[in-house]
Motif scaffolding. Structure first.
Motif, PDB file in Angstrom:
ATOM      1  N   TYR A 166       0.830  -1.200   0.000  1.00 42.17           N
ATOM      2  CA  TYR A 166       0.000   0.000   0.000  1.00 42.17           C
ATOM      3  C   TYR A 166       0.874   1.264   0.000  1.00 42.17           C
ATOM      4  N   VAL A 167       1.942   1.248   0.800  1.00 43.98           N
ATOM      5  CA  VAL A 167       2.865   2.384   0.892  1.00 43.98           C
ATOM      6  C   VAL A 167       4.282   1.827   0.962  1.00 43.98           C
ATOM      7  N   MET A 168       5.209   2.488   0.248  1.00 48.80           N
ATOM      8  CA  MET A 168       6.619   2.112   0.311  1.00 48.80           C
ATOM      9  C   MET A 168       7.446   3.385   0.215  1.00 48.80           C
ATOM     10  N   SER A 169       8.386   3.553   1.151  1.00 52.18           N
ATOM     11  CA  SER A 169       9.244   4.736   1.074  1.00 52.18           C
ATOM     12  C   SER A 169      10.678   4.359   1.418  1.00 52.18           C
ATOM     13  N   PHE A 170      11.600   5.119   0.844  1.00 54.95           N
ATOM     14  CA  PHE A 170      13.026   4.872   1.009  1.00 54.95           C
ATOM     15  C   PHE A 170      13.745   6.172   1.296  1.00 54.95           C
ATOM     16  N   LYS A 171      14.850   6.047   2.007  1.00 53.23           N
ATOM     17  CA  LYS A 171      15.814   7.131   2.132  1.00 53.23           C
ATOM     18  C   LYS A 171      17.176   6.505   1.847  1.00 53.23           C
ATOM     19  N   PHE A 172      17.778   6.911   0.724  1.00 49.89           N
ATOM     20  CA  PHE A 172      19.053   6.348   0.289  1.00 49.89           C
ATOM     21  C   PHE A 172      20.186   7.215   0.832  1.00 49.89           C
ATOM     22  N   LEU A 173      20.955   6.672   1.761  1.00 47.89           N
ATOM     23  CA  LEU A 173      22.008   7.429   2.435  1.00 47.89           C
ATOM     24  C   LEU A 173      23.373   7.244   1.775  1.00 47.89           C
ATOM     25  N   GLN A 174      23.652   6.005   1.348  1.00 46.68           N
ATOM     26  CA  GLN A 174      24.897   5.673   0.662  1.00 46.68           C
ATOM     27  C   GLN A 174      24.588   4.587  -0.364  1.00 46.68           C
ATOM     28  N   PRO A 175      25.383   4.484  -1.410  1.00 47.39           N
ATOM     29  CA  PRO A 175      25.118   3.447  -2.412  1.00 47.39           C
ATOM     30  C   PRO A 175      25.585   2.068  -1.971  1.00 47.39           C
ATOM     31  N   ALA A 176      24.932   1.060  -2.527  1.00 48.51           N
ATOM     32  CA  ALA A 176      25.400  -0.322  -2.420  1.00 48.51           C
ATOM     33  C   ALA A 176      26.005  -0.685  -3.770  1.00 48.51           C
ATOM     34  N   HIS A 177      26.986  -1.583  -3.762  1.00 49.54           N
ATOM     35  CA  HIS A 177      27.723  -1.934  -4.968  1.00 49.54           C
ATOM     36  C   HIS A 177      27.731  -3.443  -5.197  1.00 49.54           C
TER      37      HIS A 177
END
Length: 132
Positions: free
Chosen positions: A58-69
């Protein structure tokens, strides 16, 4: 509330030309973590579907702080926000192999009858598992 750890190794196909995990892959990581969380409780998502209960997002949110590799090993901590009723909410923290916090996220899913496509209450068997 109950929390669980899931580990995911980043595959090459999940990265872009910069070698960074494409943001669209994080939804799959969260799904893997939720299914793993349920299995830890002794609940099979596949069995729930066979019993007529679906859990659409129903709801999805993200906060991207640093990249993954590529080849990073991610640790996804999945935590239940509160006892579910018609909706079930999760918070996630994702760390890389160096224990750096790279992403925070949350999801809310709705328990739904697979035939009527109408919301239903959280199944009693799941509530009982959460009280253990």
């Amino acid at each position: 509330m109950k929390s669980h750890q899931t580990y995911v190794k980043v595959r090459y196909a999940e990265t872009d030309q910069m070698g960074v995990v494409h943001h669209g892959n994080y939804a799959q990581y969260l799904e893997m973590a939720r299914i793993d969380w349920l299995e830890e409780l002794g609940v099979s998502y596949g069995s729930m579907e066979k019993d007529g209960i679906m859990l659409p997002v129903y709801v999805m949110s993200f906060k991207f702080l640093q990249p993954a590799h590529f080849e990073d090993t991610l640790r996804i901590e999945t935590k239940l926000m509160e006892l579910p009723r018609v909706k079930i909410g999760f918070e996630y923290t994702i760390y890389n192999q160096n224990e750096q916090l790279i992403t925070t996220a949350s999801t809310v899913l709705v328990f739904m009858d697979s035939i009527t496509k109408r919301p239903v209450r959280c199944p009693q068997f799941l509530l009982e598992k959460l009280k253990d």
